[in-house]
Design a protein around this motif. Structure first.
Motif, PDB file in Angstrom:
ATOM      1  N   SER A  38      21.211 -86.221-122.279  1.00  0.00           N
ATOM      2  CA  SER A  38      20.595 -86.193-120.949  1.00  0.00           C
ATOM      3  C   SER A  38      20.182 -87.586-120.478  1.00  0.00           C
ATOM      4  CB  SER A  38      19.373 -85.271-120.950  1.00  0.00           C
ATOM      5  OG  SER A  38      18.408 -85.725-121.882  1.00  0.00           O
ATOM      6  N   SER A  39      20.093 -88.559-121.400  1.00  0.00           N
ATOM      7  CA  SER A  39      19.717 -89.920-121.031  1.00  0.00           C
ATOM      8  C   SER A  39      20.890 -90.724-120.479  1.00  0.00           C
ATOM      9  CB  SER A  39      19.148 -90.657-122.251  1.00  0.00           C
ATOM     10  OG  SER A  39      18.042 -89.971-122.778  1.00  0.00           O
ATOM     11  N   VAL A  40      22.088 -90.144-120.555  1.00  0.00           N
ATOM     12  CA  VAL A  40      23.290 -90.849-120.120  1.00  0.00           C
ATOM     13  C   VAL A  40      23.680 -90.386-118.724  1.00  0.00           C
ATOM     14  CG1 VAL A  40      25.708 -91.332-120.704  1.00  0.00           C
ATOM     15  CG2 VAL A  40      24.062 -90.891-122.514  1.00  0.00           C
ATOM     16  N   PRO A  41      24.042 -91.299-117.827  1.00  0.00           N
ATOM     17  CA  PRO A  41      24.536 -90.879-116.512  1.00  0.00           C
ATOM     18  C   PRO A  41      25.698 -89.903-116.657  1.00  0.00           C
ATOM     19  CG  PRO A  41      24.165 -93.245-116.534  1.00  0.00           C
ATOM     20  CD  PRO A  41      23.983 -92.773-117.946  1.00  0.00           C
ATOM     21  N   GLU A  42      25.720 -88.925-115.789  1.00  0.00           N
ATOM     22  CA  GLU A  42      26.707 -87.844-115.914  1.00  0.00           C
ATOM     23  C   GLU A  42      28.139 -88.355-115.925  1.00  0.00           C
ATOM     24  OE1 GLU A  42      27.827 -83.553-113.806  1.00  0.00           O
ATOM     25  OE2 GLU A  42      26.124 -84.747-113.098  1.00  0.00           O
ATOM     26  N   ARG A  43      28.388 -89.469-115.249  1.00  0.00           N
ATOM     27  CA  ARG A  43      29.760 -89.976-115.191  1.00  0.00           C
ATOM     28  C   ARG A  43      30.255 -90.434-116.558  1.00  0.00           C
ATOM     29  NH1 ARG A  43      26.470 -93.897-113.068  1.00  0.00           N
ATOM     30  NH2 ARG A  43      26.657 -96.030-113.877  1.00  0.00           N
ATOM     31  N   ARG A  72      29.031 -86.300-126.120  1.00  0.00           N
ATOM     32  CA  ARG A  72      27.652 -85.915-126.424  1.00  0.00           C
ATOM     33  C   ARG A  72      27.050 -86.953-127.369  1.00  0.00           C
ATOM     34  NH1 ARG A  72      27.482 -79.432-127.285  1.00  0.00           N
ATOM     35  NH2 ARG A  72      25.240 -79.835-127.192  1.00  0.00           N
ATOM     36  N   TYR A  73      25.739 -87.159-127.213  1.00  0.00           N
ATOM     37  CA  TYR A  73      25.030 -88.199-127.954  1.00  0.00           C
ATOM     38  C   TYR A  73      23.830 -87.597-128.672  1.00  0.00           C
ATOM     39  CZ  TYR A  73      27.688 -91.439-125.033  1.00  0.00           C
ATOM     40  OH  TYR A  73      28.701 -92.115-124.396  1.00  0.00           O
ATOM     41  N   PHE A  74      23.597 -88.065-129.909  1.00  0.00           N
ATOM     42  CA  PHE A  74      22.501 -87.543-130.723  1.00  0.00           C
ATOM     43  C   PHE A  74      21.826 -88.676-131.495  1.00  0.00           C
ATOM     44  CE2 PHE A  74      25.717 -84.304-130.256  1.00  0.00           C
ATOM     45  CZ  PHE A  74      25.035 -83.125-130.049  1.00  0.00           C
TER      46      PHE A  74
END
Length: 272
Positions: free
Chosen positions: A101-106, A122-124
């Motif tokens: 959610s911290s990453v811009p949607e693009r 996806r990032y974790f």
């Protein structure tokens, strides 16, 4: 032979694209520039009062993996790899936290229907990992790509798990799996375990061309590098090898005691 050389060139270009995209996204997720605090004048007028029940932002919904290819016909060659890693992380990795959610949607979902391509990322983070990134590229019959990187926290003397699986034109495959060492001597602790996997799957034990990478500097000596045309090898050989890599990396990292100070990072181990 020429086709496979071209595939390796495409692999390098695509990897550079992923690195550029990852750098931009990661700089937004894993760095938070400090801002100077500047107090605002206090406004006590009735119009400035906050509502008793301020509206909260909508809950984050993580992007879903595709259920079918963008062209409606092609197979999602590496979908099982994606699902297995997600299941493994949620069941085995302590403190796993999604930060997509911290990453811009693009940078999370990208799609170009006119060219039949789309990407989901996806990032974790976790108690053991500084960051984890998982990417799936669906290009219909043209290309299918699964990419995963797992970076240990700097207090652990452990390698990066790097996975790159590519399929072109529905039949040409180029795959790389490795524990990438972060300093000289690190790989010696786990290369025997990687060698056992390599020996169990000799079809995946090819050699990377020195034209593109200095294999001795950026990879372990037991990396799995393969080029093949038989699609049955994806599930019969590549998938079980992938599961063993994922488990082995987790066991190695979770059994590593935190260091009082991080080891000096270098470009990788120089093989002797």
């Amino acid at each position: 032979f020429l086709l496979y050389n071209n595939m390796q060139t495409i692999f390098i270009i695509f990897t550079l694209f992923l690195l550029a995209t990852t750098w931009l996204a990661d700089s937004m997720v894993f760095s938070s520039p400090k801002r100077a605090f500047v107090p605002s004048p206090i406004d006590l007028s009735p119009s400035s009062a906050s509502p008793l029940h301020p509206s909260s932002p909508p809950a984050f919904s993580p992007p879903e993996m595709f259920t079918s290819s963008i062209d409606g016909e092609s197979e999602l060659t590496f979908a099982e790899f994606y699902h297995h890693q997600m299941s493994f992380m949620h069941s085995e990795i302590p403190g796993l936290t999604e930060v997509t959610s911290s990453v811009p949607e693009r940078f999370v979902t990208m799609s170009n229907p006119s060219k039949n391509v789309r990407i989901v990322q996806r990032y974790f983070t976790s108690d053991l990992h500084r960051k984890i990134r998982i990417l799936y590229y669906d290009g219909g019959p043209g290309a299918q790509v699964f990419n995963s990187l797992m970076y240990p926290k700097e207090c652990y003397d452990a390698p990066v798990l790097g996975i790159d699986l590519l399929q072109f034109s529905g039949k040409k495959h180029l795959t790389v799996m490795d524990f990438q060492p972060l300093h000289d001597g690190q790989a010696e602790a786990y290369e025997a375990d990687l060698r056992a996997i390599r020996e169990d799957y000799p079809e995946l034990g090819g050699k990377m061309s020195k034209k593109f990478y200095d294999e001795t500097q950026f990879f372990s000596s037991e990396l799995l590098f393969a080029r093949f045309s038989d699609p049955s090898l994806v599930m019969s050989h590549l998938f079980p090898a992938f599961k063993r890599y994922l488990r082995l990396h987790h066991n190695l990292l979770s059994s590593s005691p935190p260091l009082p100070s991080p080891p000096r990072r270098g470009p990788g181990r120089t093989r002797r």
